[in-house]
Design a protein around this motif. Structure first.
Motif, PDB file in Angstrom:
ATOM      1  N   THR A   1       7.586   1.195 -29.021  1.00 33.43           N
ATOM      2  CA  THR A   1       7.465   1.534 -30.429  1.00 33.43           C
ATOM      3  C   THR A   1       7.791   3.002 -30.677  1.00 33.43           C
ATOM      4  O   THR A   1       7.344   3.874 -29.941  1.00 33.43           O
ATOM      5  N   SER A   2       8.543   3.291 -31.723  1.00 31.25           N
ATOM      6  CA  SER A   2       8.818   4.662 -32.123  1.00 31.25           C
ATOM      7  C   SER A   2       7.657   5.167 -32.981  1.00 31.25           C
ATOM      8  O   SER A   2       6.800   4.400 -33.402  1.00 31.25           O
ATOM      9  N   ILE A   3       7.659   6.475 -33.248  1.00 31.84           N
ATOM     10  CA  ILE A   3       6.543   7.098 -33.960  1.00 31.84           C
ATOM     11  C   ILE A   3       7.044   7.781 -35.216  1.00 31.84           C
ATOM     12  O   ILE A   3       8.113   8.391 -35.219  1.00 31.84           O
TER      13      ILE A   3
ATOM     14  N   ALA B   1      -3.633   3.817 -36.792  1.00 30.11           N
ATOM     15  CA  ALA B   1      -2.886   5.067 -36.707  1.00 30.11           C
ATOM     16  C   ALA B   1      -3.885   6.159 -36.324  1.00 30.11           C
ATOM     17  O   ALA B   1      -5.076   5.899 -36.214  1.00 30.11           O
TER      18      ALA B   1
ATOM     19  N   GLY C   1       3.024   4.120 -35.610  1.00 35.52           N
ATOM     20  CA  GLY C   1       4.215   3.538 -35.033  1.00 35.52           C
ATOM     21  C   GLY C   1       5.075   2.975 -36.146  1.00 35.52           C
ATOM     22  O   GLY C   1       4.612   2.774 -37.271  1.00 35.52           O
TER      23      GLY C   1
ATOM     24  N   LEU D   1       0.156   2.517 -33.568  1.00 31.74           N
ATOM     25  CA  LEU D   1       0.568   3.608 -32.702  1.00 31.74           C
ATOM     26  C   LEU D   1       0.376   3.166 -31.252  1.00 31.74           C
ATOM     27  O   LEU D   1      -0.686   2.647 -30.899  1.00 31.74           O
TER      28      LEU D   1
ATOM     29  N   PHE E   1      -0.239  10.008 -37.574  1.00 32.05           N
ATOM     30  CA  PHE E   1       0.758   9.489 -36.646  1.00 32.05           C
ATOM     31  C   PHE E   1       0.629   7.973 -36.636  1.00 32.05           C
ATOM     32  O   PHE E   1      -0.471   7.446 -36.476  1.00 32.05           O
TER      33      PHE E   1
ATOM     34  N   VAL F   1       0.702   6.980 -26.540  1.00 34.96           N
ATOM     35  CA  VAL F   1       0.882   8.091 -27.469  1.00 34.96           C
ATOM     36  C   VAL F   1      -0.470   8.522 -28.025  1.00 34.96           C
ATOM     37  O   VAL F   1      -0.782   9.718 -28.096  1.00 34.96           O
TER      38      VAL F   1
ATOM     39  N   TYR G   1      10.469  11.695 -37.414  1.00 32.45           N
ATOM     40  CA  TYR G   1      10.648  10.411 -36.737  1.00 32.45           C
ATOM     41  C   TYR G   1      10.894  10.698 -35.263  1.00 32.45           C
ATOM     42  O   TYR G   1      11.774  11.491 -34.934  1.00 32.45           O
TER      43      TYR G   1
END
Length: 130
Positions: A52-54, A7, A94, A104, A92, A108, A45
């Motif tokens: 992948t979302s964060i 991260a 993922g 992550l 931050f 990003v 979110y």
């Protein structure tokens, strides 16, 4: 052996560092809690249509800390919308559809690193408007 999850930690002065948060929920809670010097809370979110979302993690007691303009700018760039006020150090990471933390995404991480100073001066960015 299980791989650790990476991260990014953003401090108030914009310094960014990789954070190996572990592979289990217990490890992740401990590592992120130590990085934030507080209990961990998901504050944002960022769902992405592909990949992948964060999730943005901050301390529960952040209201008593200085604003983190760099983290707020990162959220703005990733979401395309204004109004993201974050306080204190931020992490931050993922996350999966099941709500588990994951690495992550590299694109990003690169965007976040690009917006933060390469050599922070140790002083948080405070802007005063008169």
């Amino acid at each position: 052996m299980t791989a650790t999850i990476r991260a990014l930690h953003i401090d108030l002065d914009g310094s960014v560092r990789d954070l190996d948060i572990g592979a289990t929920l217990d490890q992740q809670s401990k590592v992120i809690g130590r990085a934030l010097l507080d209990s961990v809370e998901a504050v944002e979110y960022i769902r992405r249509p592909t990949g992948t979302s964060i999730v943005v993690l901050a301390g529960e007691h952040r209201e008593r800390k200085l604003p983190n303009f760099y983290a707020g700018l990162a959220v703005h760039i990733l979401t395309g919308s204004l109004g993201h006020e974050l306080q204190g150090p931020v992490v931050f990471a993922g996350y999966t559809r099941n709500g588990e933390l994951t690495a992550l995404p590299e694109d990003v991480a690169a965007e976040i690193r690009d917006l933060c100073p390469a050599d922070p001066d140790g002083i948080p960015a405070i802007v005063r408007i008169h």
